[in-house]
Structure formats: structure tokens, C-alpha cells
Design a protein around this motif. Sequence first.
Motif, PDB file in Angstrom:
ATOM      1  N   UNK A  43       0.845  -1.206   0.000  1.00  0.00           N
ATOM      2  CA  UNK A  43       0.000   0.000   0.000  1.00  0.00           C
ATOM      3  C   UNK A  43       0.873   1.246   0.000  1.00  0.00           C
ATOM      4  N   UNK A  44       1.954   1.226   0.787  1.00  0.00           N
ATOM      5  CA  UNK A  44       2.876   2.371   0.820  1.00  0.00           C
ATOM      6  C   UNK A  44       3.543   2.559  -0.545  1.00  0.00           C
ATOM      7  N   UNK A  45       3.925   1.467  -1.175  1.00  0.00           N
ATOM      8  CA  UNK A  45       4.551   1.558  -2.500  1.00  0.00           C
ATOM      9  C   UNK A  45       3.590   2.166  -3.518  1.00  0.00           C
ATOM     10  N   UNK A  46       2.327   1.704  -3.508  1.00  0.00           N
ATOM     11  CA  UNK A  46       1.330   2.249  -4.430  1.00  0.00           C
ATOM     12  C   UNK A  46       1.104   3.740  -4.161  1.00  0.00           C
ATOM     13  N   UNK A  47       1.019   4.103  -2.890  1.00  0.00           N
ATOM     14  CA  UNK A  47       0.826   5.513  -2.537  1.00  0.00           C
ATOM     15  C   UNK A  47       2.026   6.348  -3.000  1.00  0.00           C
ATOM     16  N   UNK A  48       3.204   5.795  -2.887  1.00  0.00           N
ATOM     17  CA  UNK A  48       4.407   6.498  -3.348  1.00  0.00           C
ATOM     18  C   UNK A  48       4.401   6.735  -4.846  1.00  0.00           C
ATOM     19  N   UNK A  49       3.971   5.725  -5.583  1.00  0.00           N
ATOM     20  CA  UNK A  49       3.876   5.864  -7.040  1.00  0.00           C
ATOM     21  C   UNK A  49       2.842   6.933  -7.395  1.00  0.00           C
ATOM     22  N   UNK A  50       1.696   6.903  -6.712  1.00  0.00           N
ATOM     23  CA  UNK A  50       0.647   7.889  -6.974  1.00  0.00           C
ATOM     24  C   UNK A  50       1.121   9.314  -6.692  1.00  0.00           C
ATOM     25  N   UNK A  51       1.940   9.462  -5.644  1.00  0.00           N
ATOM     26  CA  UNK A  51       2.403  10.792  -5.243  1.00  0.00           C
ATOM     27  C   UNK A  51       3.753  11.159  -5.853  1.00  0.00           C
ATOM     28  N   UNK A  52       4.323  10.233  -6.620  1.00  0.00           N
ATOM     29  CA  UNK A  52       5.648  10.410  -7.210  1.00  0.00           C
ATOM     30  C   UNK A  52       6.692  10.694  -6.122  1.00  0.00           C
ATOM     31  N   UNK A  53       6.627   9.900  -5.060  1.00  0.00           N
ATOM     32  CA  UNK A  53       7.563  10.004  -3.936  1.00  0.00           C
ATOM     33  C   UNK A  53       8.109   8.619  -3.626  1.00  0.00           C
ATOM     34  N   UNK A  54       9.300   8.591  -3.067  1.00  0.00           N
ATOM     35  CA  UNK A  54       9.826   7.315  -2.596  1.00  0.00           C
ATOM     36  C   UNK A  54       9.170   6.987  -1.258  1.00  0.00           C
ATOM     37  N   UNK A  55       9.224   5.726  -0.876  1.00  0.00           N
ATOM     38  CA  UNK A  55       8.679   5.346   0.428  1.00  0.00           C
ATOM     39  C   UNK A  55       9.439   6.057   1.539  1.00  0.00           C
ATOM     40  N   UNK A  56      10.730   6.216   1.369  1.00  0.00           N
ATOM     41  CA  UNK A  56      11.545   6.919   2.364  1.00  0.00           C
ATOM     42  C   UNK A  56      11.048   8.345   2.548  1.00  0.00           C
ATOM     43  N   UNK A  57      10.823   9.046   1.422  1.00  0.00           N
ATOM     44  CA  UNK A  57      10.348  10.430   1.504  1.00  0.00           C
ATOM     45  C   UNK A  57       8.972  10.512   2.160  1.00  0.00           C
ATOM     46  N   UNK A  58       8.095   9.555   1.831  1.00  0.00           N
ATOM     47  CA  UNK A  58       6.752   9.563   2.420  1.00  0.00           C
ATOM     48  C   UNK A  58       6.801   9.314   3.926  1.00  0.00           C
ATOM     49  N   UNK A  59       7.586   8.336   4.343  1.00  0.00           N
ATOM     50  CA  UNK A  59       7.681   8.022   5.771  1.00  0.00           C
ATOM     51  C   UNK A  59       8.305   9.194   6.521  1.00  0.00           C
ATOM     52  N   UNK A  60       9.350   9.778   5.943  1.00  0.00           N
ATOM     53  CA  UNK A  60      10.014  10.923   6.569  1.00  0.00           C
ATOM     54  C   UNK A  60       9.044  12.092   6.729  1.00  0.00           C
ATOM     55  N   UNK A  61       8.283  12.406   5.687  1.00  0.00           N
ATOM     56  CA  UNK A  61       7.326  13.511   5.733  1.00  0.00           C
ATOM     57  C   UNK A  61       6.225  13.243   6.771  1.00  0.00           C
ATOM     58  N   UNK A  62       5.742  12.015   6.798  1.00  0.00           N
ATOM     59  CA  UNK A  62       4.687  11.661   7.754  1.00  0.00           C
ATOM     60  C   UNK A  62       5.192  11.754   9.195  1.00  0.00           C
ATOM     61  N   UNK A  63       6.406  11.304   9.449  1.00  0.00           N
ATOM     62  CA  UNK A  63       6.950  11.344  10.804  1.00  0.00           C
ATOM     63  C   UNK A  63       7.262  12.771  11.235  1.00  0.00           C
ATOM     64  N   UNK A  64       7.743  13.604  10.314  1.00  0.00           N
ATOM     65  CA  UNK A  64       7.986  15.008  10.662  1.00  0.00           C
ATOM     66  C   UNK A  64       6.679  15.686  11.050  1.00  0.00           C
ATOM     67  N   UNK A  65       5.617  15.406  10.281  1.00  0.00           N
ATOM     68  CA  UNK A  65       4.310  15.986  10.594  1.00  0.00           C
ATOM     69  C   UNK A  65       3.811  15.470  11.941  1.00  0.00           C
ATOM     70  N   UNK A  66       3.943  14.180  12.173  1.00  0.00           N
ATOM     71  CA  UNK A  66       3.495  13.575  13.424  1.00  0.00           C
ATOM     72  C   UNK A  66       4.242  14.167  14.620  1.00  0.00           C
ATOM     73  N   UNK A  67       5.551  14.307  14.506  1.00  0.00           N
ATOM     74  CA  UNK A  67       6.354  14.804  15.613  1.00  0.00           C
ATOM     75  C   UNK A  67       6.143  16.296  15.877  1.00  0.00           C
ATOM     76  N   UNK A  68       5.717  17.031  14.857  1.00  0.00           N
ATOM     77  CA  UNK A  68       5.502  18.472  15.042  1.00  0.00           C
ATOM     78  C   UNK A  68       4.159  18.771  15.710  1.00  0.00           C
ATOM     79  N   UNK A  69       3.269  17.802  15.771  1.00  0.00           N
ATOM     80  CA  UNK A  69       1.950  18.004  16.384  1.00  0.00           C
ATOM     81  C   UNK A  69       1.958  17.701  17.862  1.00  0.00           C
TER      82      UNK A  69
END
Length: 69
Positions: A43-69
Motif C-alpha cells: 500500500x505504501x509503494x502504491x501511494x508512493x507511485x501515486x504521489x511520485x515520492x519514494x517510500x523513504x520520503x513519504x515516511x520521513x514527511x509523515x513522521x515530521x508531521x506527526x512529531x511536530x503536532x
Amino acid sequence: MAKPLTIKSKKLEDVRPDVPVHLVTDEKPVRLNLNIAPSLRDAWKRAGVDRRMTMTDMIEAAMKKYLSE
């Protein structure tokens, strides 16, 4: 008696204004292994393809958002 020498550190910008500070302070990435269900990984791989992002970039972005809240 001699006075002890003290070492004072200056800001990098004060010593050499031409040093690209953002390059000097960049962190080198480290390896992280996760054990997740294959269906979640897919599911993460498919989401990455849809967003034109690597899984690493997606996880990093999600964790930065999570930690900032």
C-alpha cells in the motif's frame, strides 16, 4: 602563576562567512529497518507511485508531521 588558556568557540558564520553552513550541518542518513505486513508495504509503494515520492520520503514527511503536532 600562569593564567589557564580558555578556548572560546565562535559561530561558524563569524569565522568564515563563505562556508556553506547548511552543507556543514547536514546530517548523513542512517539505515532503519521496519518489520511490517507485506500488504501495508505494498500500500505504501502504491501511494508512493501515486504521489511520485519514494517510500523513504513519504515516511520521513509523515513522521515530521506527526512529531511536530
